[in-house]
Design a protein around this motif. Structure first.
Motif, PDB file in Angstrom:
ATOM      1  N   LEU A 188       0.564   3.360  23.287  1.00  0.00           N
ATOM      2  CA  LEU A 188      -0.525   4.053  23.971  1.00  0.00           C
ATOM      3  C   LEU A 188      -0.659   5.485  23.472  1.00  0.00           C
ATOM      4  O   LEU A 188      -1.773   5.991  23.276  1.00  0.00           O
ATOM      5  CB  LEU A 188      -0.288   4.040  25.482  1.00  0.00           C
ATOM      6  N   ARG A 189       0.448   6.144  23.283  1.00  0.00           N
ATOM      7  CA  ARG A 189       0.398   7.512  22.755  1.00  0.00           C
ATOM      8  C   ARG A 189      -0.159   7.529  21.340  1.00  0.00           C
ATOM      9  O   ARG A 189      -0.940   8.416  20.983  1.00  0.00           O
ATOM     10  CB  ARG A 189       1.794   8.133  22.794  1.00  0.00           C
ATOM     11  N   ALA A 190       0.234   6.541  20.537  1.00  0.00           N
ATOM     12  CA  ALA A 190      -0.265   6.482  19.160  1.00  0.00           C
ATOM     13  C   ALA A 190      -1.747   6.159  19.104  1.00  0.00           C
ATOM     14  O   ALA A 190      -2.467   6.649  18.222  1.00  0.00           O
ATOM     15  CB  ALA A 190       0.531   5.444  18.374  1.00  0.00           C
ATOM     16  N   GLN A 191      -2.237   5.341  20.030  1.00  0.00           N
ATOM     17  CA  GLN A 191      -3.668   5.040  20.051  1.00  0.00           C
ATOM     18  C   GLN A 191      -4.485   6.281  20.355  1.00  0.00           C
ATOM     19  O   GLN A 191      -5.608   6.419  19.876  1.00  0.00           O
ATOM     20  CB  GLN A 191      -3.938   3.935  21.070  1.00  0.00           C
ATOM     21  N   ALA A 192      -3.922   7.185  21.143  1.00  0.00           N
ATOM     22  CA  ALA A 192      -4.617   8.438  21.425  1.00  0.00           C
ATOM     23  C   ALA A 192      -4.549   9.394  20.249  1.00  0.00           C
ATOM     24  O   ALA A 192      -5.479  10.176  20.022  1.00  0.00           O
ATOM     25  CB  ALA A 192      -4.008   9.093  22.672  1.00  0.00           C
ATOM     26  N   ALA A 193      -3.472   9.332  19.465  1.00  0.00           N
ATOM     27  CA  ALA A 193      -3.303  10.203  18.293  1.00  0.00           C
ATOM     28  C   ALA A 193      -2.575   9.423  17.207  1.00  0.00           C
ATOM     29  O   ALA A 193      -1.360   9.577  17.021  1.00  0.00           O
ATOM     30  CB  ALA A 193      -2.523  11.462  18.679  1.00  0.00           C
ATOM     31  N   PRO A 194      -3.293   8.551  16.470  1.00  0.00           N
ATOM     32  CA  PRO A 194      -2.648   7.692  15.471  1.00  0.00           C
ATOM     33  C   PRO A 194      -1.984   8.509  14.360  1.00  0.00           C
ATOM     34  O   PRO A 194      -2.465   9.588  13.965  1.00  0.00           O
ATOM     35  CB  PRO A 194      -3.804   6.858  14.913  1.00  0.00           C
ATOM     36  N   ALA A 195      -0.873   7.985  13.876  1.00  0.00           N
ATOM     37  CA  ALA A 195      -0.205   8.617  12.746  1.00  0.00           C
ATOM     38  C   ALA A 195      -1.042   8.439  11.479  1.00  0.00           C
ATOM     39  O   ALA A 195      -1.754   7.443  11.320  1.00  0.00           O
ATOM     40  CB  ALA A 195       1.179   7.993  12.552  1.00  0.00           C
ATOM     41  N   ALA A 196      -0.958   9.409  10.576  1.00  0.00           N
ATOM     42  CA  ALA A 196      -1.696   9.328   9.306  1.00  0.00           C
ATOM     43  C   ALA A 196      -1.015   8.306   8.388  1.00  0.00           C
ATOM     44  O   ALA A 196       0.212   8.155   8.400  1.00  0.00           O
ATOM     45  CB  ALA A 196      -1.732  10.698   8.646  1.00  0.00           C
ATOM     46  N   PHE A 197      -1.822   7.602   7.615  1.00  0.00           N
ATOM     47  CA  PHE A 197      -1.275   6.633   6.668  1.00  0.00           C
ATOM     48  C   PHE A 197      -2.269   6.423   5.545  1.00  0.00           C
ATOM     49  O   PHE A 197      -3.467   6.673   5.692  1.00  0.00           O
ATOM     50  CB  PHE A 197      -0.953   5.300   7.355  1.00  0.00           C
ATOM     51  N   ALA A 198      -1.744   5.967   4.418  1.00  0.00           N
ATOM     52  CA  ALA A 198      -2.578   5.627   3.266  1.00  0.00           C
ATOM     53  C   ALA A 198      -2.790   4.122   3.264  1.00  0.00           C
ATOM     54  O   ALA A 198      -1.865   3.356   2.955  1.00  0.00           O
ATOM     55  CB  ALA A 198      -1.913   6.091   1.973  1.00  0.00           C
ATOM     56  N   ALA A 199      -3.977   3.690   3.622  1.00  0.00           N
ATOM     57  CA  ALA A 199      -4.240   2.263   3.786  1.00  0.00           C
ATOM     58  C   ALA A 199      -3.929   1.475   2.517  1.00  0.00           C
ATOM     59  O   ALA A 199      -3.422   0.343   2.581  1.00  0.00           O
ATOM     60  CB  ALA A 199      -5.695   2.055   4.198  1.00  0.00           C
ATOM     61  N   ALA A 200      -4.194   2.055   1.344  1.00  0.00           N
ATOM     62  CA  ALA A 200      -4.008   1.328   0.084  1.00  0.00           C
ATOM     63  C   ALA A 200      -2.560   0.906  -0.139  1.00  0.00           C
ATOM     64  O   ALA A 200      -2.290  -0.066  -0.858  1.00  0.00           O
ATOM     65  CB  ALA A 200      -4.486   2.193  -1.081  1.00  0.00           C
ATOM     66  N   ASP A 201      -1.622   1.624   0.472  1.00  0.00           N
ATOM     67  CA  ASP A 201      -0.202   1.281   0.281  1.00  0.00           C
ATOM     68  C   ASP A 201       0.126  -0.112   0.807  1.00  0.00           C
ATOM     69  O   ASP A 201       1.076  -0.749   0.333  1.00  0.00           O
ATOM     70  CB  ASP A 201       0.694   2.294   0.997  1.00  0.00           C
ATOM     71  N   TYR A 202      -0.609  -0.590   1.795  1.00  0.00           N
ATOM     72  CA  TYR A 202      -0.197  -1.788   2.529  1.00  0.00           C
ATOM     73  C   TYR A 202      -1.068  -3.014   2.267  1.00  0.00           C
ATOM     74  O   TYR A 202      -0.704  -4.113   2.696  1.00  0.00           O
ATOM     75  CB  TYR A 202      -0.205  -1.484   4.031  1.00  0.00           C
ATOM     76  N   LEU A 203      -2.193  -2.847   1.592  1.00  0.00           N
ATOM     77  CA  LEU A 203      -3.123  -3.952   1.427  1.00  0.00           C
ATOM     78  C   LEU A 203      -2.554  -5.034   0.520  1.00  0.00           C
ATOM     79  O   LEU A 203      -1.837  -4.757  -0.440  1.00  0.00           O
ATOM     80  CB  LEU A 203      -4.442  -3.436   0.853  1.00  0.00           C
ATOM     81  N   GLY A 204      -2.881  -6.294   0.848  1.00  0.00           N
ATOM     82  CA  GLY A 204      -2.475  -7.388  -0.018  1.00  0.00           C
ATOM     83  C   GLY A 204      -1.850  -8.534   0.727  1.00  0.00           C
ATOM     84  O   GLY A 204      -1.873  -8.608   1.966  1.00  0.00           O
ATOM     85  N   GLU A 205      -1.269  -9.493  -0.061  1.00  0.00           N
ATOM     86  CA  GLU A 205      -0.704 -10.724   0.469  1.00  0.00           C
ATOM     87  C   GLU A 205       0.788 -10.559   0.706  1.00  0.00           C
ATOM     88  O   GLU A 205       1.508 -10.014  -0.127  1.00  0.00           O
ATOM     89  CB  GLU A 205      -0.940 -11.869  -0.520  1.00  0.00           C
ATOM     90  N   TYR A 206       1.246 -11.071   1.835  1.00  0.00           N
ATOM     91  CA  TYR A 206       2.668 -11.120   2.166  1.00  0.00           C
ATOM     92  C   TYR A 206       2.967 -12.571   2.598  1.00  0.00           C
ATOM     93  O   TYR A 206       2.956 -12.902   3.778  1.00  0.00           O
ATOM     94  CB  TYR A 206       3.007 -10.160   3.301  1.00  0.00           C
ATOM     95  N   GLU A 207       3.171 -13.402   1.556  1.00  0.00           N
ATOM     96  CA  GLU A 207       3.317 -14.836   1.770  1.00  0.00           C
ATOM     97  C   GLU A 207       2.126 -15.343   2.603  1.00  0.00           C
ATOM     98  O   GLU A 207       0.989 -15.239   2.168  1.00  0.00           O
ATOM     99  CB  GLU A 207       4.678 -15.140   2.400  1.00  0.00           C
ATOM    100  N   ARG A 208       2.321 -15.864   3.810  1.00  0.00           N
ATOM    101  CA  ARG A 208       1.175 -16.419   4.553  1.00  0.00           C
ATOM    102  C   ARG A 208       0.370 -15.359   5.288  1.00  0.00           C
ATOM    103  O   ARG A 208      -0.682 -15.653   5.866  1.00  0.00           O
ATOM    104  CB  ARG A 208       1.638 -17.473   5.553  1.00  0.00           C
TER     105      ARG A 208
END
Length: 446
Positions: A359-379
């Motif tokens: 809930l606290r994070a939804q009010a102030a989400p942490a910064a992240f680089a979306a490109a780091d995480y995109l892609g396939e992880y098995e299924r």
């Protein structure tokens, strides 16, 4: 409405005629409608008579009635020949005297043509309307972190003489669904009032039996002054005395809903969160006049044994003031903080802590680089939706993610499920691990 030659029994008035913000049968009709439509002066005179005979404070009643008669005699309302305009003008004039005062007009032809059921029509209509509104129970649910939530839009009348009373059965069912929750939120932000019977009964679900906390009413009936308190005729059998309790209010919260919030707050049993309520403390009922007019007159006034006063005019003042739209989020945070403080170890404590962090994070989400995480992880697959990450698992609906910190996310709709991304020696994300608050985990390589 049938007239009565003697005052109604106090018990019956207490249960039904003291209904707040609902039609109440608490006195005989003021006058029989004349054959020809009455002019504004005649209607104002009838309003004055109803107030003079029934307003809970006889001295104020006489003063206000005299003022209305004088204003009518001076022609103040002569231009209000449209009944809707006259009703509005009189309501505007009376409201500063008591927040329950109102004058309404209903087309007599339409009222006469409406089908009549058995029993007094206003009571039958009110009961049917309450049934169709599910006795005010808009929602009962368990929020993340095992927080119970009750969205209550009215306080229904209860018939304690009837063991199968549907309104009471509905309230009992809602309370049963909340019985295993670690905290409870009662949402009264859209509740305009109802019956004192529900106020007493719901209060008894969270307070000790017989506690001296209930408002006492001074009521005026057919020229006689009597008193009664709001303690329930029957007590809730298994009250929860220690569960953290939060009550949400807004400027819409009125009358009996205010009584519930005020009583629990004064007893130091609940934390009130939101906005100051409407400030309509005094119960009463509608009195029919000529030609489709009705006036609501407050026939009683409450006094709280702890504060020595009530909330008329000023409203219930919240313990935590916030905009009504933010009240639920604020209450959830407070509830989870209490749960986390009380539960140090185990899955329940972890579930509450993860939900609080989400809930606290939804009010102030942490910064992240979306490109780091995109892609396939098995299924599994991580996708980008305009800067927001989505988890896709086959044909299942995509689930949005909330960033908690670098490489750590949770499902936005289910904080009990987290996703931790693992990086290799080169600093790139190499795997995805799902974690659950009950200890289960799975790992998927990129």
């Amino acid at each position: 409405m049938r007239q009565s030659s003697r005052p109604p029994r106090l018990g019956a008035w207490r249960r039904r005629a003291a209904t707040l913000c609902l039609i109440a049968l608490c006195a005989p009709a003021v006058a029989a409608p004349p054959a020809a439509p009455a002019g504004p002066r005649a209607i104002v005179a009838q309003v004055a008579d109803a107030i003079d005979r029934n307003f809970y404070d006889p001295q104020r009643a006489a003063r206000l009635a005299a003022q209305l008669r004088e204003e009518a005699g001076a022609g103040r309302y002569d231009a209000d020949t449209d009944p809707r305009d006259l009703a509005t003008a009189l309501s505007r004039r009376l409201r500063p005297e008591d927040n329950h005062f109102r004058v309404e007009w209903r087309d007599p032809a339409l009222a006469a043509a409406a089908p009549r059921g058995p029993g007094p029509r206003p009571s039958a209509d009110a009961a049917d309307a309450s049934r169709r509104r599910n006795y005010g129970l808009r929602a009962v649910e368990t929020l993340a972190g095992n927080v119970g939530y009750l969205d209550l839009r009215e306080l229904p009348d209860l018939d304690f003489d009837d063991p199968a009373d549907p309104a009471r059965r509905a309230l009992d069912a809602a309370l049963a669904l909340l019985a295993e929750r670690d905290a409870v939120i009662v949402d009264l932000r859209h509740n305009g009032g109802g019956s004192p019977a529900s106020v007493g009964y719901l209060t008894s679900a969270f307070t000790p039996r017989g506690a001296p906390i209930y408002n006492r009413f001074r009521a005026r009936l057919d020229g006689q002054t009597r008193s009664f308190d709001e303690a329930p005729l029957q007590w809730y059998p298994q009250p929860r005395l220690d569960v953290p309790l939060y009550v949400l209010t807004s400027a819409r919260t009125g009358s009996a809903a205010e009584a519930l919030a005020y009583t629990l707050q004064a007893a130091r049993r609940a934390t009130v969160i939101g906005e100051a309520s409407a400030g309509a403390a005094n119960p009463g009922g509608e009195f029919p006049l000529a030609d489709g007019y009705r006036v609501f007159v407050s026939t009683g006034s409450p006094t709280n044994p702890i504060t020595g006063g009530n909330w008329e005019g000023r409203g219930v003042q919240p313990d935590i003031a916030t905009a009504a739209a933010q009240a639920l989020d604020t209450a959830r945070l407070r509830a989870l903080e209490r749960i986390v403080a009380a539960r140090q170890d185990g899955p329940a404590a972890l579930d509450a802590r993860w939900t609080l962090e989400a809930l606290r994070a939804q009010a102030a989400p942490a910064a992240f680089a979306a490109a780091d995480y995109l892609g396939e992880y098995e299924r599994l697959r991580i996708e980008d939706d305009n800067g927001r990450l989505l988890l896709r698992d086959g044909r299942r609906p995509p689930q949005p993610l909330t960033a908690l910190q670098r490489d750590l996310f949770c499902l936005s709709d289910d904080p009990a499920v987290r996703l931790r991304f693992e990086r290799g020696a080169d600093g790139r994300v190499a795997a995805l691990e799902t974690l659950r608050s009950d200890g289960r985990s799975s790992r998927y390589r990129r």
